[in-house]
Design an enzyme around this catalytic site. Structure first.
Site, PDB file in Angstrom:
ATOM      1  N   ASP A 554       4.407  31.090 -15.326  1.00  0.00           N
ATOM      2  CA  ASP A 554       4.206  30.293 -16.520  1.00  0.00           C
ATOM      3  C   ASP A 554       3.171  30.802 -17.426  1.00  0.00           C
ATOM      4  O   ASP A 554       2.304  31.706 -17.311  1.00  0.00           O
ATOM      5  CB  ASP A 554       4.403  28.817 -16.311  1.00  0.00           C
ATOM      6  CG  ASP A 554       2.949  28.304 -16.176  1.00  0.00           C
ATOM      7  OD1 ASP A 554       2.550  29.478 -15.910  1.00  0.00           O
ATOM      8  OD2 ASP A 554       3.213  26.872 -15.490  1.00  0.00           O
ATOM      9  N   ASP A 555       3.678  30.570 -18.875  1.00  0.00           N
ATOM     10  CA  ASP A 555       2.689  30.480 -20.103  1.00  0.00           C
ATOM     11  C   ASP A 555       1.511  29.756 -19.596  1.00  0.00           C
ATOM     12  O   ASP A 555       0.852  29.846 -20.714  1.00  0.00           O
ATOM     13  CB  ASP A 555       3.114  30.497 -20.882  1.00  0.00           C
ATOM     14  CG  ASP A 555       4.425  31.700 -21.423  1.00  0.00           C
ATOM     15  OD1 ASP A 555       4.187  33.219 -21.152  1.00  0.00           O
ATOM     16  OD2 ASP A 555       4.854  31.269 -21.954  1.00  0.00           O
TER      17      ASP A 555
END
Ligand code: 6R9
Length: 684
Positions: A554-555
């Site tokens: 994910d980020d």
């Protein structure tokens, strides 16, 4: 007896899963017979049998672990179950309860219980300061006395069960003491990492609603002096002016060797010196018996979007889980000296510097300093000085010390070491081997422990006497933990597989909610794959069932083991007046594991880039902290976007990694021409 290192039979080459991406020969590292024979879990068969019981009948398994603690009232067993859970949003809200109805106190179990059992004189904590001559040791009885005095003070200023107390301290002995004092009276502690700026501190104080703050005048970190109370003052005046929120009591530990009392900003009525008040209180303090599901602490962590999440852990399950994982993973035996280099500002300092070890009556070494001050011998000096048996640290620190070569390590005997541990990010095989061969002299197994703030304790980790290690793999799940590897369509994969790492079913230590936003909790962890907890990590399971963590999918970026949300850094960057838009991605970094690569589009491109670059870095330092400052800033005319206006980070990640031949399809972008322009500006 040494530890044998053997190449795997088929000697096949594979691509390493670590972020560094080397190709290595798969090998296995076996515990010595001596190590194996004395360990709590001493064979794969013993593990397999216990693991099977732990997933077939989790209640019976965890009940047995829980019974060694003191419970004022036993948990409610009327329906024959001591845990209940809903892990599936399709069936309703996510709820997890362990030992509900049981009344206990984690501070009692971590301190009073041992003193009552005659272990009051055993050393609970060795503390080694930043400076060579600074150190102290505290017995279990002394820690208990300190905790009681502080908890009495907190009560005297109105802190009650369920109230929030914020703690903003460096790694002084008083930090774990403050956590335990809160736990004793049922106050919820929220430790805010000392590296956070005034702005980040203010944001967390406001979000948590804390009315009491514990801090210090200042401290030394290597050669630097950090004026902590000054930072607090800035945070508190901003809070009052901008939000109308005030802290009622700010208990400040005078740390004269760093910053003297007369040199700190002071607000009468609100501020009190720890040394002036706390020692006046009695060393007995009655306990608040808490329900197993009453909150124990709140800890902010970064997610892929939005503001930091206030992760809530509760009392009973967290207690049982951190104690069991500490005992079995570190194979802790009474009298051993255990050193965890983590800071209590992060989860590792909660579960494996404070609660897990103290619940096991361990002797913990707390080190305030850094590995390279006054010189790169410091860690090895400390290990020899205190005869450390178990040493738990982070890959980034190992890599930073590897740069000084083997000589500083070899100048020490390090004979006391028995077991080494790693946490925070995937450990690349070079760092693993150096730790194993140079530091551990080939003798000490390495427990590569995979877990998260949200999981409370280890989920995938070696049990060092029970099976062989493969450098770079966190190996197998802990008792009661059921990992699942899931493909992008949501299918659980069996056998050898690569995909998103998820968990089936709860374990006692999992966090129960996000403060004030249960829906965000449900979406972040249970919204991606229905019926599973999604970790945010990618993972491969090999032909032997060993797990290899490959980093976040994910980020979230992991810089020196610090978890940083790209959204937080971006929001700091765009707050700079000249910044039009910003996108942040991670890239491979030799020492930090990942570095922060920021793409910035300015409103006006005629300015002096060096000056603006510096100003942008300062902005991030002020809003988050130095540890979140971008390593690289790449100015761009604008950022690649989809037709609906979303920034396409996938392409930016490739540019940051210099993988220009592999940008994928850019024709669907709203502005494909910017990709070439950005590439042309590399090196800006
Ligand atoms: C304990 C802690 C969690 C994230 C996690 C993962 C990474 C932690 C790891 C590891 C590979 C390990 N991580 N330990 N990756 N191998 N042994 O670090 O908690 O700060 O919440 O970070 O750290 O990416 O998802 P936290």
């Amino acid at each position: 007896m040494g530890m044998a290192t053997e190449a795997n039979g088929d000697k096949k080459l594979r691509t390493d899963c670590s972020t560094v991406g080397e190709v290595i020969r798969e090998e296995r590292v076996y515990p010595s017979e001596e190590f194996r024979a004395s360990s709590w879990i001493s064979s794969r068969e013993q593990y397999d049998e216990m693991y099977r019981r732990s997933v077939d009948d989790p209640d019976a398994f965890w009940e047995k672990e829980a019974e060694q603690f003191f419970w004022k009232t036993k948990w409610d067993n009327s329906d024959g179950k001591m845990h209940s859970e809903n892990f599936d949003l399709r069936k309703g809200p996510i709820t997890i309860e362990w030992f509900k109805g049981g009344k206990t106190n984690i501070c009692y179990n971590a301190l009073d219980r041992h003193v009552k059992a005659g272990k009051g004189d055993a050393i609970a904590m060795y503390w080694e300061g930043n400076e060579l001559e600074q150190n102290k040791k505290l017995s279990y009885k002394e820690v208990l006395d300190n905790v009681c005095q502080l908890s009495n003070f907190l009560r005297s200023v109105g802190v009650k069960k369920g109230d929030l107390v914020a703690v903003y301290l460096p790694m002084l002995a008083e930090l774990p003491i403050a956590m335990l004092a809160c736990a004793r009276i049922g106050a919820i502690h929220t430790v805010i990492f000392g590296g956070f700026s005034a702005e980040a501190l203010a944001q967390r104080l406001l979000a948590s609603g804390a009315k009491v703050l514990i801090t210090t005048s200042g401290y030394r970190r290597g050669h630097k002096v950090i004026r902590m109370k000054q930072i607090v003052e800035e945070a508190l005046s901003r809070l009052l002016e901008e939000e109308g929120h005030s802290i009622e009591t700010c208990l400040t530990l005078a740390n004269d060797s760093a910053v003297k009392r007369q040199d700190v900003p002071w607000t009468a009525r609100r501020d009190v010196w720890w040394q002036d008040v706390v020692p006046r209180y009695p060393t007995v303090s009655h306990l608040e018996w808490l329900d197993a599901e009453d909150p124990l602490f709140l800890l902010y962590t970064s997610g892929s979007t939005g503001t930091p999440k206030g992760i809530v852990h509760t009392t009973g399950g967290y207690m049982v889980y951190t104690a069991a994982t500490f005992k079995y993973t570190f194979d802790y035996h009474e009298g051993e000296v255990y050193w965890c280099t983590a800071d209590c500002g992060w989860i590792t300092g909660h579960s494996y510097l404070t609660y897990g070890p103290f619940l096991n009556a361990a002797t913990v070494l707390v080190f305030e300093g850094i590995p390279t001050y006054p010189n790169p011998n410091r860690w090895w000096d400390v290990i020899d000085k205190y005869n450390v048996n178990i040493f738990y640290t982070a890959p980034t620190a190992v890599r930073s010390l590897m740069r000084f070569g083997d000589a500083p390590v070899k100048a020490h005997h390090l004979k006391s070491l028995r077991l080494l541990g790693s946490v925070g990010e995937p450990i690349n095989t070079n760092a693993w081997r150096w730790l194993h061969e140079v530091v551990g002299n080939g003798r000490c197994p390495i427990v590569d422990t995979w877990w998260q703030t949200e999981t409370g304790g280890f989920l995938i980790t070696p049990l060092p006497g029970a099976w062989s290690l493969k450098p770079g793999s966190a190996t197998l799940p802990f008792f009661g933990v059921q990992p699942a590897i899931i493909d992008p369509e949501g299918n659980e994969l069996s056998g050898e597989a690569t995909g998103a790492l998820c968990l089936k079913g709860s374990w006692p230590g999992v966090c129960r909610t996000i403060l004030g936003d249960h829906e965000r909790y449900e979406m972040a962890y249970f919204g991606h794959f229905k019926g599973y907890y999604f970790s945010g990590d990618g993972c491969r399971r090999d032909e032997d069932g060993y797990y290899w963590l490959t980093g976040r999918v994910d980020d979230v970026i992991n810089v020196s083991g610090h978890r940083i949300g790209t959204a937080e850094v971006e929001s700091a960057l765009v707050s700079y007046p000249m910044c039009a838009e910003a996108a942040v991605v991670g890239y491979d970094h030799q020492v930090k594991g990942q570095g922060i690569y920021a793409f910035v589009a300015l409103k006006d491109n005629t300015r002096n880039f060096d000056e603006i670059r510096q100003a942008l870095i300062t902005t991030v330092r002020e809003q988050i902290g130095t540890f979140a400052a971008p390593d690289k800033i790449h100015f761009a005319p604008s950022l690649p976007k989809t037709t609906s206006g979303k920034i396409v980070r996938r392409i930016l990640r490739k540019i940051a990694a210099k993988e220009l031949d592999d940008l994928g399809d850019i024709s669907t972008l709203a502005n494909p021409e910017v990709v070439d322009q950005i590439i042309a500006l590399t090196g800006n």
